[in-house]
Design an enzyme around this catalytic site. Structure first.
Site, PDB file in Angstrom:
ATOM      1  N   CYS A  15       7.277  -5.751  -2.156  1.00 48.07           N
ATOM      2  CA  CYS A  15       8.260  -4.816  -2.707  1.00 48.07           C
ATOM      3  C   CYS A  15       9.121  -4.146  -1.637  1.00 48.07           C
ATOM      4  O   CYS A  15      10.001  -4.790  -1.090  1.00 48.07           O
ATOM      5  CB  CYS A  15       7.556  -3.810  -3.608  1.00 48.07           C
ATOM      6  SG  CYS A  15       8.671  -3.095  -4.818  1.00 48.07           S
ATOM      7  N   HIS A  65       2.597  -5.992  -6.805  1.00 55.12           N
ATOM      8  CA  HIS A  65       1.909  -4.866  -6.161  1.00 55.12           C
ATOM      9  C   HIS A  65       0.409  -4.932  -6.287  1.00 55.12           C
ATOM     10  O   HIS A  65      -0.130  -5.721  -7.063  1.00 55.12           O
ATOM     11  CB  HIS A  65       2.333  -3.572  -6.844  1.00 55.12           C
ATOM     12  CG  HIS A  65       3.524  -2.966  -6.205  1.00 55.12           C
ATOM     13  ND1 HIS A  65       3.585  -2.686  -4.872  1.00 55.12           N
ATOM     14  CD2 HIS A  65       4.701  -2.583  -6.729  1.00 55.12           C
ATOM     15  CE1 HIS A  65       4.758  -2.141  -4.603  1.00 55.12           C
ATOM     16  NE2 HIS A  65       5.454  -2.081  -5.713  1.00 55.12           N
TER      17      HIS A  65
END
Ligand code: GLN
Length: 236
Positions: free
Chosen positions: A94, A192
């Site tokens: 990310c 994530h």
């Protein structure tokens, strides 16, 4: 591998540990240990120089301001770029993924220079992408369908020197129908948290790259049950 052990460098836990991505280090250590390969993990704060002798560098997600600061410090340091030039593996999530590119969107959407280690550019999307993501990985990587969780505002465009990591089956990813990107042994993803717990095949890809050889298979039946459950819940 530079020595008899895999050196794992966890980049900037003080800036890029907001979303639980540090668990990826534990998965790599464990899966290496089960094959009898020793590892050494270095947790590197943002006021320390980045060693260029790591085998696998991990970057996690983060909020906009810590992401900008991390990019600034990594550019000034130069150690990560040197490591990539010598063939190190990089796995970035990310904010970490975005900052590997040429630029990304800051807190007001302003372009912020990245490290240029991946041929990508990120900006701010209209809507935050939050939820489960499923994707079919580029065939040459030999990794089964990925399942993960994404939480980001950014959208990412790939240049000609980056390959899409996976084709999105469910979720948003880069915003162009694909999720993540890779070039050589540098790989970024929007997945994530326990990305490598949920995708042991991806953990093994990073280990294979680091070791430079095929690895003995492991009993992944527990991880397999978790994967099946998530895939059933998300894509049926
Ligand atoms: N600030 C970036 C974005 O929203 C990264 C966020 C994150 O790492 N989850 O796109």
């Amino acid at each position: 591998m530079s020595s008899d052990r895999i050196k794992i460098v966890w980049i900037y836990p003080d800036l890029l540990s907001t979303y639980g991505d540090q668990g990826n280090t534990i998965v790599l250590e464990r899966r290496a240990a089960l094959r009898g390969i020793p590892t050494e993990t270095v947790s590197l704060r943002s006021d320390e120089p980045v060693p260029a002798d790591g085998d696998i560098y991990l970057l996690g997600g983060g909020e906009d301001r810590p992401q900008i600061l991390a990019a600034h410090r990594l550019r000034g340091d130069g150690g990560l770029a040197r490591a990539v030039q010598s063939g190190a593996v990089v796995f970035a999530v990310c904010a970490g993924y975005q900052l590997l590119g040429h630029e990304f969107g800051g807190e007001e959407g302003q372009p912020v220079p990245g490290l240029g280690l991946l041929d990508i550019r990120s900006g701010r999307g209209e809507q935050r992408a939050v939820g489960e993501i499923v994707g079919d990985v580029a065939a040459e990587l030999n990794v089964p369908r990925i399942t993960g969780f994404e939480n980001h505002q950014g959208v990412t465009h790939l240049g000609p020197n980056a390959q899409p990591f996976a084709k999105v089956v469910h979720g948003i990813g880069n915003g162009d129908g694909f999720e993540g990107a890779y070039s050589g042994r540098v790989l970024g993803t929007y997945m994530h948290g326990p990305a490598l717990v949920r995708n042991p095949g991806l953990a093994d890809l990073l280990l294979r790259w680091a070791v430079g050889a095929e690895l003995a298979p492991l009993d992944d039946s527990w991880a397999g049950r978790l994967r099946e459950e998530r895939l059933r819940a998300v894509v049926g």
